[in-house]
Design an enzyme around this catalytic site. Structure first.
Site: not given
Length: 303
Positions: A259-260
């Site tokens: 993800c981030g």
């Protein structure tokens, strides 16, 4: 133990619309938590974390009201401060000492929740699993569902009693940038990105400065919001299987979630675990790491 669930007795039991999750190793309902609230071996953690742009303080909000007997688990503090990447998994010794200060240790059943419903709590679940602690569940729907169901909050702090936490590190549950680059090249893993579609495609700038836009070549996009219901509870196992299928993910391959910065990837890890898939790992550095290295390839657009 009264913590044995229907799901443990019958692992093939799927969650129907009329049945709440109650597996103490993955996810439990607010009803389950209320029923077990006074159990001496239950430990509740508030793992709320917010994006820096939100200007919200999880620790401060915890003081203003939390589920009775809960302790605050600070994701940014209980991390590897030697790394320049945000909230990377901490060294084993640091994890053990910080968790001990929270009065959490061997023999405890842990339930972790967050203030958004299901956002950062899964990261805490993954971290404990990484450290070999199996008896931890996420509260389905988190604090908002607890409040909506009419259950109480408190502002007082519990009395903390030390308990030793043994750690058996599970290295198969985490991947570093070299391993992910290798997996992307060989395509022997499904790399699943939990970020929003516009970020995955590279249509928008990353919220963190200095990162390129796009995704890991060969990865698939499954925004974490797609595994959640409108009230931020997790979809049923049957629905989850369908969501992964629609995203083009081959569940026969081992999975790496990303993800981030390694927070929402854990929601996909939790979903995979709930679906009975155990061969999954989380890319801890996630896009914050991959997006800053000019030597690593970046893909844009749809898969």
């Amino acid at each position: 133990s009264c913590f044995v669930s229907k799901a443990q007795l019958n692992p093939n039991l799927s969650q129907g619309a009329d049945m709440a999750y109650d597996d103490p190793k993955t996810i439990v309902s607010t009803e389950w938590l209320k029923a077990h609230l006074k159990h001496p071996d239950l430990r509740i953690l508030d793992g709320s974390w917010h994006m820096p742009s939100e200007e919200r303080n999880g620790a401060q909000e915890f003081i203003e009201g939390h589920i009775p007997t809960a302790r605050f688990f600070d994701i940014d503090d209980i991390s590897d401060h030697r790394s320049n990447l945000p909230h990377m998994a901490p060294p084993i010794e640091k994890f053990m000492s910080r968790v001990r200060l929270l009065g959490v240790g061997d023999g405890h059943q842990i339930v972790v929740y967050d203030s958004k419903g299901l956002f950062s709590a899964a990261r805490v679940w993954w971290l404990f699993r990484l450290m070999g602690h199996g008896n931890i569940a996420v509260l389905d729907g988190g604090l908002p569902k607890w409040v909506a169901d009419g259950y109480p909050l408190e502002t007082s702090e519990p009395i903390i009693r030390d308990r030793h936490m043994s750690v058996q590190h599970q290295p198969q549950m985490v991947r570093d940038v070299t391993q992910v680059a290798h997996a992307a090249k060989l395509q022997d893993y499904e790399i699943i990105d939990a970020r929003a579609a516009a970020r995955f495609r590279g249509d928008v700038e990353e919220p963190r400065k200095g990162l390129r836009a796009g995704h890991i070549p060969g990865s698939k996009n499954l925004p974490f919001t797609q595994v959640l219901n409108a009230d931020h509870t997790l979809k049923s196992t049957a629905e989850l299987v369908e969501v992964f299928r629609i995203a083009g993910i081959n569940l026969n391959k081992p999975a790496i979630t990303t993800c981030g910065s390694g927070i929402t990837a854990a929601i996909l890890s939790l979903a995979l675990e709930l679906m009975g898939k155990t061969d999954h790992a989380l890319y801890d550095g996630s896009w914050t790491e991959w997006g800053q290295f000019p030597t690593l390839n970046v893909a844009t657009g749809d898969v």
